[in-house]
Design a protein around this motif. Sequence first.
Motif, mmCIF file in Angstrom:
data_model
loop_
_atom_site.group_PDB
_atom_site.id
_atom_site.type_symbol
_atom_site.label_atom_id
_atom_site.label_comp_id
_atom_site.label_asym_id
_atom_site.label_seq_id
_atom_site.Cartn_x
_atom_site.Cartn_y
_atom_site.Cartn_z
ATOM 1 N N CYS A 72 0.829 -1.220 0.000
ATOM 2 C CA CYS A 72 0.000 0.000 0.000
ATOM 3 C C CYS A 72 0.860 1.265 0.000
ATOM 4 O O CYS A 72 1.019 1.901 -1.015
ATOM 5 N N HIS A 73 1.436 1.614 1.158
ATOM 6 C CA HIS A 73 2.083 2.928 1.239
ATOM 7 C C HIS A 73 3.607 2.857 1.334
ATOM 8 O O HIS A 73 4.233 3.852 1.704
ATOM 9 N N LYS A 91 3.498 1.412 -10.957
ATOM 10 C CA LYS A 91 4.878 1.014 -11.238
ATOM 11 C C LYS A 91 5.872 2.090 -10.794
ATOM 12 O O LYS A 91 6.995 1.792 -10.393
ATOM 13 N N PHE A 92 5.427 3.362 -10.867
ATOM 14 C CA PHE A 92 6.321 4.448 -10.451
ATOM 15 C C PHE A 92 5.699 5.233 -9.294
ATOM 16 O O PHE A 92 5.868 6.453 -9.183
ATOM 17 N N PRO A 97 6.826 -9.761 -1.897
ATOM 18 C CA PRO A 97 6.820 -10.466 -3.195
ATOM 19 C C PRO A 97 8.024 -11.387 -3.357
ATOM 20 O O PRO A 97 7.914 -12.460 -3.958
ATOM 21 N N GLN A 98 9.170 -10.988 -2.800
ATOM 22 C CA GLN A 98 10.361 -11.852 -2.883
ATOM 23 C C GLN A 98 10.162 -13.125 -2.070
ATOM 24 O O GLN A 98 10.653 -14.193 -2.438
ATOM 25 N N MET A 99 9.428 -12.985 -0.951
ATOM 26 C CA MET A 99 9.153 -14.189 -0.150
ATOM 27 C C MET A 99 8.373 -15.209 -0.980
ATOM 28 O O MET A 99 8.691 -16.407 -0.982
ATOM 29 N N ALA A 104 5.116 -3.920 -10.429
ATOM 30 C CA ALA A 104 5.217 -3.327 -9.099
ATOM 31 C C ALA A 104 6.096 -2.093 -9.129
ATOM 32 O O ALA A 104 6.873 -1.877 -10.077
ATOM 33 N N ASP A 105 5.967 -1.288 -8.077
ATOM 34 C CA ASP A 105 6.768 -0.069 -7.955
ATOM 35 C C ASP A 105 8.258 -0.400 -8.052
ATOM 36 O O ASP A 105 8.734 -1.345 -7.404
ATOM 37 N N VAL A 106 8.963 0.416 -8.809
ATOM 38 C CA VAL A 106 10.362 0.110 -9.104
ATOM 39 C C VAL A 106 11.270 0.179 -7.871
ATOM 40 O O VAL A 106 12.311 -0.473 -7.823
ATOM 41 N N ASN A 107 10.865 0.939 -6.865
ATOM 42 C CA ASN A 107 11.737 1.097 -5.694
ATOM 43 C C ASN A 107 11.304 0.274 -4.487
ATOM 44 O O ASN A 107 12.124 -0.035 -3.616
ATOM 45 N N THR A 108 10.017 -0.037 -4.383
ATOM 46 C CA THR A 108 9.527 -0.649 -3.145
ATOM 47 C C THR A 108 8.803 -1.972 -3.354
ATOM 48 O O THR A 108 8.387 -2.601 -2.386
ATOM 49 N N SER A 109 8.590 -2.374 -4.599
ATOM 50 C CA SER A 109 7.855 -3.607 -4.922
ATOM 51 C C SER A 109 6.377 -3.516 -4.559
ATOM 52 O O SER A 109 5.698 -4.539 -4.464
ATOM 53 N N CYS A 110 5.844 -2.319 -4.338
ATOM 54 C CA CYS A 110 4.399 -2.175 -4.106
ATOM 55 C C CYS A 110 3.675 -2.505 -5.413
ATOM 56 O O CYS A 110 3.994 -1.948 -6.459
ATOM 57 N N PRO A 111 2.692 -3.402 -5.389
ATOM 58 C CA PRO A 111 2.066 -3.848 -6.640
ATOM 59 C C PRO A 111 1.309 -2.731 -7.366
ATOM 60 O O PRO A 111 0.811 -1.804 -6.749
ATOM 61 N N GLU A 112 1.220 -2.905 -8.684
ATOM 62 C CA GLU A 112 0.503 -1.924 -9.501
ATOM 63 C C GLU A 112 -0.984 -2.314 -9.574
ATOM 64 O O GLU A 112 -1.482 -2.771 -10.599
ATOM 65 N N TYR A 113 -1.700 -2.144 -8.430
ATOM 66 C CA TYR A 113 -3.112 -2.516 -8.389
ATOM 67 C C TYR A 113 -3.981 -1.608 -9.252
ATOM 68 O O TYR A 113 -5.111 -1.938 -9.561
ATOM 69 N N LYS A 114 -3.474 -0.429 -9.571
ATOM 70 C CA LYS A 114 -4.357 0.608 -10.115
ATOM 71 C C LYS A 114 -4.397 0.677 -11.634
ATOM 72 O O LYS A 114 -5.144 1.488 -12.172
#
Length: 694
Positions: A139-140, A302-303, A382-384, A661-671
């Motif tokens: 999320c954040h 992604k960004f 996600p790596q897990m 996913a976000d390039v820096n944090t691996s937050c998924p691109e849900y949107k």
Amino acid sequence: MAERFDRTTTTTCGYCGVGCRLEARAREGRVVSIAPALDGPANRGHTCLKGRFAHQFSRSRERLTTPLIREDGQLRSASWEEATARIVEELTRIRRERGPDAIAGLASSRATNEDCWAMQRLMRAAIGTNNIDNCSRVCHSPTSYALRRSLGYSGATGSFDDIEHADAAIIIGANPTEGHPVAGARIKQAALHGLRLVTIDPRRIELADYGVLHLAPRPGTNAAVLLGLAHVLEREGLVARDFVEARTTGFDAVRELIAAYSPQAVQEITGIPAADLEAAAMIYGQAGEASILWGLGVTEHKFGSEVAQLLCNLALMTGKVGRPGSALLPLRGQNNVQGSSDMGALPDTYSGYRPVADETVARAFEQAWGVPLSRTPGMKIPQMFDAAVAGDLKAMFIFGEDVAQTDPNTTHVVRALEALDFLVCQDIFETETTAYADVILPASSFLEKTGTFTNAERRIQLVGAAIEPPGEARTDFDILTALSRALGHDMGLEAPADAMREIAALTPEFAGVTYERLGRRGLQWPVAPDGTDAPILYGERFEQPDGRAHFAALPYKEPGDAADDEFPLVLITGRRLEHYNAGTMTRRTANLELLPAEWLELHPDDAARLWVADGDLVSVRSRVGRIEVHARITDRIEPGHVFTAFHFPEVRTNLLVGASADVNTSCPEYKVVAVDVRPVQEAPSATPALASAG
Ligand code: SF4
């Protein structure tokens, strides 16, 4: 006449990150009603329908009341001794055979700070790994990354009170009246009293009706919108030159970059009329005080972390930070998602976001805990899952998260859970995730524990136990400290208050925190040793080594997914007022009667083209999965886009979300998920297919 209740306990809401203070009234061990605390700093005597009415789950017949152990493929009731012995045996075996990094844990952002502290200590000190993460990953985490890089601290720069002190506000990628309803109500009130509100979202959110301007960018183009706003601010001479000169670095590169983002160029990318973009920039730039609020519509891209940095740029170039009314306010999702990260339930940082590789910090923790600690950052969520599928991760301890419903790429998550040798779940209900567990531990809800939560304005607030956990269920704190002891690491923490003393001793931002000082109003970290807290950050200096905020010169880049001939619509996912996250709690309350099922929002033009009528069952297919859901025709959504939430396991929306996913944090691109929508004639299948698209 008998009293309607025999006990009143002041607590903090267990749902969203607003952090409403509540009075929970109980009789004979059941919560019978909840009322807002009149002196609650964030809610000021208000609650939403979740905080006030969605408490019946606490005595649902479906609550887990005894440990469960899987034997011959079936779950059976077990004693705590049996469950503990099984966990110790399996985790010890895996650690011996594969090393501690073959084990990973997830902390719960719905649990208290003290619970999350105990969880990360269990993983680090009892198991010996930094493989610990929490749901802020999905999320954040991009917000945290951006705020730390741009300003210093991972938290809002101000408070909800800034909404009333602002002359103007931008709300981007958030729908507060549904996701953060009490904050949404405060924004509505402020708008009715003159706040000039600009909303930016692909959907026409309810607050757009209260604002002066609504911008509807194409999903995934937020960066271009913000660069365009910065372009106009510079062009119109609205840059606070003195502030930029005295307190920041890096603006020259930003000035060079934004030259290319004229309103006309941005219109091409985003679809926002150039005149509207210019008007929005003028509203923000000309306001005496103005705040920016954002949600997952900014981060889950992604960004996303870059877009959050661009939001910081806007505040910095106009000097709108560090004063009442001029704040950067991320609307945090789960009620303690701020706190779980503050506590170091992250793979790369201890509490206070200090790197695990920092020798001085690691030594301080080693001294306090009496064990050697790993300097190697652990795996993100996600790596897990990737490591589990690859056979490198053998065990997981998932505490208060339903990853099989809430995390993206559900098919992959399920494969990962199935691939594990051993899975422990600690929760209050059986969930989609516990279906794969070898041991399930019955835990406690927020109404059954003491401790603290930290809300979206960094406010640490006390939680009181209104009732006892049902049956043999235990508090999370008791479970985690007992397990750690059984694994050979006695934390020496008898109660949550002991944990807070340890947190204060080891975390600079919590140095002055005590339960006595928190009182009824809580304190906003950083809290100095004398108990002085910080409702507003950065009045004089930024929390960077040079004391200056850092601009980020980041261009617009295209999202990870886009509509094409095969998948011509873009799906956006989000939340609904009546339910919360996986719906584990709210679906077991009367809120289910208010909203009994999920639906897909579809614009009338798309509905007509696809021959879909209001209420029709439709198939929604993405590049990675397919679901079925009923359609609702509405012009709140822009043509070309569809929207749904993920509160119902019957509609496993996250089957549609891929690995981007976000390039820096691996937050998924849900949107941004490209989908194909078609009417379905037959009845919905009982369980959505886990198969890939096609
Ligand atoms: Fe709870 Fe959030 Fe509603 Fe407040 S706004 S009552 S914190 S769900």
